[in-house]
Design an enzyme around this catalytic site. Structure first.
Site, mmCIF file in Angstrom:
data_model
loop_
_atom_site.group_PDB
_atom_site.id
_atom_site.type_symbol
_atom_site.label_atom_id
_atom_site.label_comp_id
_atom_site.label_asym_id
_atom_site.label_seq_id
_atom_site.Cartn_x
_atom_site.Cartn_y
_atom_site.Cartn_z
ATOM 1 C CB CYS A 131 59.671 18.858 71.099
ATOM 2 S SG CYS A 131 60.562 20.145 71.990
ATOM 3 C CB CYS A 134 63.594 19.273 70.774
ATOM 4 S SG CYS A 134 62.797 19.279 72.375
ATOM 5 C CG ASP A 135 63.778 17.560 67.231
ATOM 6 O OD1 ASP A 135 64.837 17.640 67.867
ATOM 7 O OD2 ASP A 135 62.976 16.632 67.369
#
Lengths: 306, 111
Positions: A131, A134-135
């Protein structure tokens, strides 16, 4: 014993819960890893009717849940580990606990497809990730290999290029599958390079990702490319592994269904499991509603008891 | 005193989900540890700090004692697990592990 046990708490499962609980059926939702499912990872939901203001996937999920709870639906925040549909009552296993149900709605959605190469599982969370939203920030000024050639892979590569120094898209075919506009943006981005006709054979690293071993499918050449991150975006597959042997599944792992009805009476499917085309929040809610209504009708017919 | 550092950001759904537990940590840990939160989207400094500490996903909780990392909890956890795991690491970090300077991260928000 529950009247309806719902597996999964994405838009489909939560909508099924609203309908079932409101119909005064004793309803349990076994949520799986995350209430809200995939939509909870979406920062902005613009196309769910009735919400003209800004809305995050997480907020929408919370609203669904509250609405189901208002009518008395119960929630168990755990993963279902097995099912037994061979007799009555139907059974859902959560670790060591067996839950009995008169009817079951399966809305377990889809999971990220895996590459199935050495190093992938071991280094997940240590440089292997799925993701970018997200990261991505944690790969600032570093190198990332993105595996995949579809819309989501290219979108993730573009998101990553905001932070990373170098993003290499590795795709097994000679051409990206993504739509023309995304392809053009990727090709114009100076940080993004393409390795086409190429597969990842191994993800290499001790404590964290250090490199990938690549094979060019045309020349056969094998190279080791150093990288700090590997983002895998090769699509989704139905999350139906616990159903194997209990329901008819097709080659793709989808439940063989007629609408929302499965091969077992009293067992219904909803959400991504019955939708390979649209996969929207609102279509998932639609099939969740249909599954709950079918369950209600089935139970009203006096069926589902021993 | 050990420091519990949460690396998070506001677009991370798992960080949001776990927030209620994070808010309870100060009362659970009392004066055994202090807690700081580092938003990795807030500034380049915060990202550099997170990357230099080996953070590769959010949320990541790291516990430092006397400037050394003594344990971490990575990724989504149930609220109960998070509390248990962090408390266990903090309890195990009672003893000072060395003479190094305690971590003083910049750009932090105290819970």
């Amino acid at each position: 014993m529950y009247d309806v046990v719902i597996l999964g708490a994405g838009p489909a499962g939560l909508t099924a819960a609203i309908y079932a609980a409101r119909a005064r059926l004793r309803t349990l939702v076994v949520t799986g890893p995350m209430v809200g499912g995939q939509i909870s990872q979406t920062d902005q939901v613009d196309n769910y009717p009735g919400f003209p203001e800004e809305l995050t996937g997480l907020e929408l999920s919370e609203r669904f849940r509250k609405q189901a709870e208002r009518f008395g639906a119960e929630f168990l925040e755990a993963d279902a580990t097995g099912v037994d549909f061979s007799g009555r009552p139907l059974k859902v296993e959560v670790k060591d606990t067996m839950i009995e149900a008169r009817s079951v709605v399966i809305a377990t959605g889809s999971v990220n497809r895996k590459l199935g190469v050495p190093g992938e599982d071991r280094l997940l969370g240590h440089g292997v990730f799925v993701c970018a939203t997200c990261d991505a920030a944690l790969y600032e000024d570093q190198r990332v290999v993105v595996v995949g050639g579809g819309d989501s892979a290219i979108q993730e590569a573009l998101d990553l290029a905001k932070f990373a120094d170098e993003v290499t898209i590795v795709h097994r075919r000679g051409e990206l599958r993504a739509c023309a506009c995304l392809k053009a943006r990727a090709e114009e981005n100076p940080k993004i390079r393409l390795s086409l006709n190429t597969i990842v054979e191994e993800i290499i690293g001790g404590q964290r990702v250090e490199a990938v071993r690549l094979r060019n499918l045309v020349s056969g050449e094998v190279t080791v490319k150093e990288t700090e991150g590997v983002l895998i975006a090769i699509g989704w597959e139905p999350n139906t592994s616990i159903l194997r042997g209990q329901l008819s599944l097709d080659d793709g792992g989808f439940v063989v269904a007629n609408g929302v009805k499965t091969s077992v009476e009293g067992v219904y499917v909803a959400g991504d499991l019955v939708d390979r085309v649209y996969r929207q929040v609102v279509t998932s809610c639609g099939s969740g509603c249909m599954a709950a209504i079918e369950a209600e009708r089935y139970l009203a017919g006096g069926l589902g008891a021993e | 005193m050990p420091v519990v550092v949460e690396f998070w950001h506001d677009k991370c759904p798992y960080c949001k989900k776990i927030e209620p537990a994070v808010k309870q940590l100060p009362s659970i840990l009392g004066d055994k540890a202090s807690i700081v939160r580092i938003n990795v989207l807030e500034s380049k400094e915060n990202r550099r700090l997170a990357i230099s500490r080996g953070v590769m996903g959010t949320p990541t909780f790291k516990v430092y004692s006397c400037g050394r990392e003594v344990g971490e909890v990575v990724g989504m956890e149930t609220l109960e697990h998070l509390k248990e795991k962090v408390e266990a690491i903090v309890n195990g970090a009672d003893k000072c592990l060395g003479g190094s300077t305690p971590l003083e991260p910049s750009g932090i928000n105290h819970v």
